[in-house]
Design an enzyme around this catalytic site. Structure first.
Site, PDB file in Angstrom:
ATOM      1  N   LYS A 164       0.827  -1.204   0.000  1.00 28.69           N
ATOM      2  CA  LYS A 164       0.000   0.000   0.000  1.00 28.69           C
ATOM      3  C   LYS A 164       0.871   1.267   0.000  1.00 28.69           C
ATOM      4  O   LYS A 164       2.086   1.189   0.053  1.00 28.69           O
ATOM      5  CB  LYS A 164      -0.960  -0.034   1.188  1.00 28.69           C
ATOM      6  CG  LYS A 164      -1.891  -1.261   1.179  1.00 28.69           C
ATOM      7  CD  LYS A 164      -3.046  -1.141   0.183  1.00 28.69           C
ATOM      8  CE  LYS A 164      -3.635  -2.452  -0.265  1.00 28.69           C
ATOM      9  NZ  LYS A 164      -4.550  -3.120   0.638  1.00 28.69           N
TER      10      LYS A 164
HETATM   11  C1  LIG Z   1      -5.671  -4.123   0.794  1.00 25.67           C
HETATM   12  C2  LIG Z   1      -7.132  -3.843   0.865  1.00 25.67           C
HETATM   13  C3  LIG Z   1      -7.907  -4.240   1.958  1.00 25.67           C
HETATM   14  C4  LIG Z   1      -7.377  -5.115   3.057  1.00 25.67           C
HETATM   15  O1  LIG Z   1      -6.339  -4.549   3.733  1.00 25.67           O
HETATM   16  P1  LIG Z   1      -5.543  -5.417   4.836  1.00 25.67           P
HETATM   17  O2  LIG Z   1      -4.815  -4.386   5.609  1.00 25.67           O
HETATM   18  O3  LIG Z   1      -4.626  -6.334   4.070  1.00 25.67           O
HETATM   19  O4  LIG Z   1      -6.547  -6.156   5.630  1.00 25.67           O
HETATM   20  C5  LIG Z   1      -9.231  -3.851   2.010  1.00 25.67           C
HETATM   21  N1  LIG Z   1      -9.789  -3.132   1.015  1.00 25.67           N
HETATM   22  C6  LIG Z   1      -9.085  -2.762  -0.070  1.00 25.67           C
HETATM   23  C7  LIG Z   1      -9.758  -1.942  -1.121  1.00 25.67           C
HETATM   24  C8  LIG Z   1      -7.739  -3.115  -0.188  1.00 25.67           C
HETATM   25  O5  LIG Z   1      -7.045  -2.764  -1.277  1.00 25.67           O
END
Ligand SMILES: *Cc1c(COP(=O)(O)O)cnc(C)c1O
Length: 378
Positions: free
Chosen positions: A184
């Site tokens: 991210k």
């Molecule tokens: C990555 C992601 C998640 C989940 O995030 P985590 O921290 O891995 O639980 C949820 N929603 C979206 C749109 C994502 O891209």
């Protein structure tokens, strides 16, 4: 051999290593002072009352749905064009996801008009995803939700730092759920955060992230209290200190890194504008409001997608990804929640290729990707 360009990449700086090493040396590893400091820093950054760190965005979404009263018999309208967690957290809260379509090929966010048509007496909440870092129409949705007495939840996993009308994404709904997963924009390997202006939602999230206990290990350690009660059915959704330290360290670079991402996207849009049989969602002027998390490219013909991806990888060393296979098409969701028909989501999902983008991408790497796309598409 052609060097490989990954679609996403992580760089850990010396400052990050020092921050984590100092935390390990401190001997306090579970949620504590660094987590609390990051909560203050991030709440300030967003301009909201409360930031509650948790173990992931998935657990932040789960707590957000619970705190908004989602339970058995309740429907939550969610996009299907998202990572599965936006919907699976609804199911974990006991609710039923109802899938809404996207606006279209230029805006991959949830369509407020379709959302309105899906509202029933059982609807309890609406979730919006700021796809790729571009703000969804949460201003319109917030007004719609107010009118119908629904809670708006923002899945801000892609979009720390994105804005709409000068206000940060994640602050329009009853709660915003952020992700610090390793690919991210702001990352710590794993981690998440729930942002809210609602004191009640914040209190529920703080309590349930740590077993529904009235005090945490850190508070007992610094002797504010030496006992506790359990007042609800909670979880272990805590973030640990090394990750909080990593987030504090990396947060200082967030603004610069988003600027760099925007620069790369601007360059892609300019130099790929004339290429036949591909297009790019969003407009140049949307970039200033975006965290520029990923670079989605649409091929005109769905049947070309796999060949294009293979050629980029095998002939040019350019790795790509797909954001996303739609949730309503996954076998677990097709079987449990049949009947969704989302023509715009399905069209885009068949034609999308996510091309490389990360803040430390070099000119050479981007040149290689751009040349590869020119070659493959002509
Ligand atoms: C990555 C992601 C998640 C989940 O995030 P985590 O921290 O891995 O639980 C949820 N929603 C979206 C749109 C994502 O891209």
């Amino acid at each position: 051999m052609t060097p490989q360009v990954p679609f996403s990449d992580v760089r850990v700086e010396p400052d990050d290593l020092d921050a984590v090493a100092a935390t390990l040396r401190s001997g306090w590893l579970t949620m504590g002072p660094r987590a609390m400091e990051f909560e203050r820093v991030f709440a300030d950054y967003l301009g909201c009352r409360h930031a509650v760190v948790v173990s992931s965005c998935t657990t932040a979404l789960h707590l957000a749905y619970i705190a908004c009263g989602v339970g058995p018999g309740d429907e939550v309208i969610v996009p299907s064009y998202t990572f599965v967690a936006t919907a699976s957290a609804v199911v974990h809260a006991g609710g039923t996801p109802v899938f809404a379509d996207i606006v279209g090929v230029d805006d991959l966010g949830i369509d407020p008009e379709h959302v309105e048509r899906l509202i029933t007496p059982r609807t309890r909440a609406v979730a919006a995803v700021h796809f790729g870092g571009y703000p969804a129409a949460v201003d319109v949705l917030a007004e719609l939700c107010d009118r119908h007495g629904l809670a708006l939840i923002e899945d801000v996993a892609h979009a720390p730092g994105a804005t709409l009308g000068g206000r940060k994404a994640g602050t329009f709904g009853r709660a915003g759920a952020f992700s610090f997963f390793s690919n991210k924009v702001l990352l710590a390997g794993e981690g998440g955060l729930l942002a809210t202006d609602d004191d009640e939602v914040a209190a529920v999230a703080r309590s349930l992230r740590s077993h529904g206990m009235t005090s945490g290990t850190w508070e007992r350690h610094i002797a504010r209290t030496d006992t506790y009660d359990v007042t609800g059915l909670g979880f272990n959704y805590r973030l640990d200190e090394p990750r909080a330290a990593l987030l504090l360290s990396r947060f200082r670079r967030l603004g610069d890194e988003i600027e760099r991402r925007r620069g790369r996207v601007r360059e892609y849009r300019r130099r790929l504008a004339g290429v036949s049989q591909i297009s790019f969602p969003y407009r140049d002027e949307d970039l200033a409001n975006s965290s520029a998390y990923v670079m989605p490219m649409l091929v005109d013909r769905a049947e070309d997608r796999d060949d294009v991806r293979r050629a980029l990888s095998e002939r040019h060393g350019v790795q790509t990804s797909i954001f996303y296979p739609p949730v309503h098409r996954f076998s677990a969701y097709r079987a449990r929640f049949p009947g969704a028909s989302l023509p715009r989501t399905e069209d885009v999902a068949r034609r999308e290729i996510t091309i490389p983008l990360y803040s430390h991408m070099t000119d050479d790497e981007q040149d290689q990707v751009i040349a590869a796309i020119h070659e493959v598409m002509t």
